[in-house]
Design an enzyme around this catalytic site. Structure first.
Site, short mmCIF file in Angstrom:
data_model
loop_
_atom_site.label_atom_id
_atom_site.label_comp_id
_atom_site.label_asym_id
_atom_site.label_seq_id
_atom_site.Cartn_x
_atom_site.Cartn_y
_atom_site.Cartn_z
CB SER A 10 -0.97 0.02 1.18
OG SER A 10 -0.27 0.18 2.39
CE LYS A 40 -3.06 1.69 4.80
NZ LYS A 40 -2.84 0.86 3.65
#
Length: 166
Positions: free
Chosen positions: A40, A83
């Site tokens: 990610s 993230k």
């Protein structure tokens, strides 16, 4: 003789407890080394890269747009996620599906942040589970340690247009 052995044992236990407390405080409040897994955050952080996360920013509300954070996963509290912060409380976020077909606006509520991976096509993030409570943030990642040929401070997001101050 027994007194000497007991004395040394208690001293060893005492030192172990002291150093254990110091290590706990260092990892909880200062920072620590961790491995990021999954695609990610590519290309910024590759699968199995080892990074350093500092924890002081989360205690002093020093998290900014563009920072990469490690947080407890809202969908699985036993795991952590890495993230990038796209929005802070009060921000208006243009959200889109991973394929980019559907677009809408979301507002980040008080006490929350909006997190997305750099690899938008392969990231489970706030586009799926919504704004993340600030309390789930564990630290701010700022240094890549491994692999050595990529050692150094983390670079800007390839999606930096997503968090401009407009």
């Amino acid at each position: 003789m027994l007194r000497g052995v007991l004395g040394k044992t208690f001293r060893l236990v005492g030192y172990t407890i002291q150093y254990g407390c110091i290590a706990h405080c260092a990892f909880e409040y200062v920072g620590g080394v961790l491995m990021c897994s999954g695609p990610s955050m590519e290309p910024t952080i590759q699968n199995s890269d080892i990074v350093f996360a500092e924890n002081l920013s989360r205690h002093f509300y020093g998290i900014q747009r563009g920072d990469i954070v490690v947080a407890k996963s809202p969908s699985d509290p036993k795991s952590n996620i890495c993230k990038r912060v796209i929005g802070l409380e009060g921000d208006k976020i243009l959200t889109s599906s991973p394929a980019g077909f559907f677009k809408s606006h979301s507002y980040v509520p008080k006490g929350h942040v909006w997190l997305e991976g750099d690899n938008l096509q392969n990231s489970t993030d706030s586009r799926y589970y919504g704004p993340v409570p600030y309390g789930l943030i564990r630290g701010r990642i700022f240094l890549k340690i491994w692999p050595l040929n990529d050692f150094g401070f983390l670079r800007d997001s390839p999606n930096s247009h997503r968090f401009s101050d407009e």
